[in-house]
Design a protein around this motif. Sequence first.
Motif, PDB file in Angstrom:
ATOM      1  N   LEU A   1     -30.773 -13.557  12.250  1.00 21.27           N
ATOM      2  CA  LEU A   1     -32.030 -13.391  12.992  1.00 21.27           C
ATOM      3  C   LEU A   1     -32.739 -14.717  13.267  1.00 21.27           C
ATOM      4  O   LEU A   1     -33.354 -14.886  14.316  1.00 21.27           O
ATOM      5  CB  LEU A   1     -32.990 -12.469  12.223  1.00 21.27           C
ATOM      6  CG  LEU A   1     -32.578 -11.003  12.061  1.00 21.27           C
ATOM      7  CD1 LEU A   1     -33.605 -10.267  11.216  1.00 21.27           C
ATOM      8  CD2 LEU A   1     -32.438 -10.315  13.413  1.00 21.27           C
ATOM      9  N   VAL A   2     -32.650 -15.650  12.307  1.00 25.86           N
ATOM     10  CA  VAL A   2     -33.475 -16.868  12.446  1.00 25.86           C
ATOM     11  C   VAL A   2     -32.765 -18.101  12.996  1.00 25.86           C
ATOM     12  O   VAL A   2     -33.416 -18.963  13.578  1.00 25.86           O
ATOM     13  CB  VAL A   2     -34.177 -17.256  11.112  1.00 25.86           C
ATOM     14  CG1 VAL A   2     -35.030 -16.122  10.595  1.00 25.86           C
ATOM     15  CG2 VAL A   2     -33.186 -17.727  10.067  1.00 25.86           C
TER      16      VAL A   2
ATOM     17  N   ASN B   1     -30.661 -26.929  13.730  1.00 26.18           N
ATOM     18  CA  ASN B   1     -32.026 -26.737  13.225  1.00 26.18           C
ATOM     19  C   ASN B   1     -32.496 -27.882  12.332  1.00 26.18           C
ATOM     20  O   ASN B   1     -33.611 -27.880  11.839  1.00 26.18           O
ATOM     21  CB  ASN B   1     -32.132 -25.412  12.456  1.00 26.18           C
ATOM     22  CG  ASN B   1     -32.210 -24.226  13.396  1.00 26.18           C
ATOM     23  OD1 ASN B   1     -32.972 -24.253  14.357  1.00 26.18           O
ATOM     24  ND2 ASN B   1     -31.411 -23.213  13.152  1.00 26.18           N
TER      25      ASN B   1
ATOM     26  N   ASN C   1     -30.917 -18.787  15.485  1.00 26.88           N
ATOM     27  CA  ASN C   1     -31.013 -19.073  16.923  1.00 26.88           C
ATOM     28  C   ASN C   1     -32.374 -18.670  17.495  1.00 26.88           C
ATOM     29  O   ASN C   1     -32.531 -18.527  18.705  1.00 26.88           O
ATOM     30  CB  ASN C   1     -29.877 -18.372  17.679  1.00 26.88           C
ATOM     31  CG  ASN C   1     -28.552 -19.051  17.400  1.00 26.88           C
ATOM     32  OD1 ASN C   1     -28.432 -20.268  17.520  1.00 26.88           O
ATOM     33  ND2 ASN C   1     -27.569 -18.274  16.978  1.00 26.88           N
ATOM     34  N   ASN C   2     -33.349 -18.483  16.591  1.00 31.32           N
ATOM     35  CA  ASN C   2     -34.684 -18.090  17.027  1.00 31.32           C
ATOM     36  C   ASN C   2     -35.716 -18.939  16.272  1.00 31.32           C
ATOM     37  O   ASN C   2     -36.051 -18.662  15.128  1.00 31.32           O
ATOM     38  CB  ASN C   2     -34.906 -16.596  16.749  1.00 31.32           C
ATOM     39  CG  ASN C   2     -36.210 -16.090  17.325  1.00 31.32           C
ATOM     40  OD1 ASN C   2     -37.235 -16.780  17.300  1.00 31.32           O
ATOM     41  ND2 ASN C   2     -36.201 -14.878  17.828  1.00 31.32           N
ATOM     42  N   LYS C   3     -36.180 -19.985  16.937  1.00 32.62           N
ATOM     43  CA  LYS C   3     -37.064 -20.953  16.262  1.00 32.62           C
ATOM     44  C   LYS C   3     -38.387 -20.328  15.813  1.00 32.62           C
ATOM     45  O   LYS C   3     -38.934 -20.700  14.787  1.00 32.62           O
ATOM     46  CB  LYS C   3     -37.324 -22.149  17.180  1.00 32.62           C
ATOM     47  CG  LYS C   3     -36.090 -23.022  17.302  1.00 32.62           C
ATOM     48  CD  LYS C   3     -36.425 -24.472  17.558  1.00 32.62           C
ATOM     49  CE  LYS C   3     -35.191 -25.332  17.306  1.00 32.62           C
ATOM     50  NZ  LYS C   3     -35.263 -26.641  17.909  1.00 32.62           N
ATOM     51  N   GLU C   4     -38.888 -19.366  16.587  1.00 27.98           N
ATOM     52  CA  GLU C   4     -40.167 -18.728  16.228  1.00 27.98           C
ATOM     53  C   GLU C   4     -40.033 -17.933  14.938  1.00 27.98           C
ATOM     54  O   GLU C   4     -40.893 -17.994  14.064  1.00 27.98           O
ATOM     55  CB  GLU C   4     -40.649 -17.816  17.360  1.00 27.98           C
ATOM     56  CG  GLU C   4     -41.298 -18.593  18.507  1.00 27.98           C
ATOM     57  CD  GLU C   4     -41.730 -17.696  19.654  1.00 27.98           C
ATOM     58  OE1 GLU C   4     -41.912 -16.482  19.434  1.00 27.98           O
ATOM     59  OE2 GLU C   4     -41.877 -18.226  20.765  1.00 27.98           O
ATOM     60  N   LYS C   5     -38.930 -17.175  14.833  1.00 30.08           N
ATOM     61  CA  LYS C   5     -38.721 -16.366  13.623  1.00 30.08           C
ATOM     62  C   LYS C   5     -38.454 -17.259  12.416  1.00 30.08           C
ATOM     63  O   LYS C   5     -38.903 -16.980  11.312  1.00 30.08           O
ATOM     64  CB  LYS C   5     -37.566 -15.379  13.825  1.00 30.08           C
ATOM     65  CG  LYS C   5     -37.997 -14.154  14.611  1.00 30.08           C
ATOM     66  CD  LYS C   5     -36.940 -13.085  14.637  1.00 30.08           C
ATOM     67  CE  LYS C   5     -37.485 -11.838  15.342  1.00 30.08           C
ATOM     68  NZ  LYS C   5     -36.435 -10.858  15.598  1.00 30.08           N
TER      69      LYS C   5
END
Length: 199
Positions: free
Chosen positions: A71-72, A157, A74-78
């Motif tokens: 979930l996280v 990241n 590839n999703n910088k906001e999460k």
Amino acid sequence: MIVGVTGGIGSGKTTVVKLFSNYTNVAIYIADAEAKKLINLSAKIKQQIIDLFGEKAYKNNILDRKYIGQLVFNNKEKLQSLNNIVHPAVKEHFANFVKSNQHKDYILYESAILFESNSSEKFNFIISVYVDLSERIQRVMARDSVDKKEVLARIKNQWKEDKKLLLSNYLIINSSLENTKNQVRKIHNILTEKATHFL
């Protein structure tokens, strides 16, 4: 005196920290290991993570790292939301660790995301552990049973190595164990000497 130890994923920070742990005048704090404990033991943190990611976040009261990772990464906001829960808790926990280890010459704080989490200012000195990218990828693939694509997603990241090295006081090139031991011994002797000026 507080010394940060960092390096990209697969650079061998764990090996370096183990070598430092042979010296009795050093206290060692592994941020990731302590974060894992807090994530699984703190009812407050558990609830915040479930609120963010749903009930699937935990399996048998243990964080499902694979599920969260998907979930996280590839999703910088999460990822930022997760960090906003975990980092303040680790910061508070470390502050208590420092208080209880004031008798040591210096405290080593090991974190893969020392620069990325904007916490580099709190250290008197920073050590970076370095290994070629190709070797890091191979190490992580073997260690975590993941493919190259997933390793590269994790690396994406983190800050680029040259940026970290420019902001570090000491560099350990972790190519062979004997060589690494010698570098750790030299840096430890320097830090022990410097610690006398921080009293």
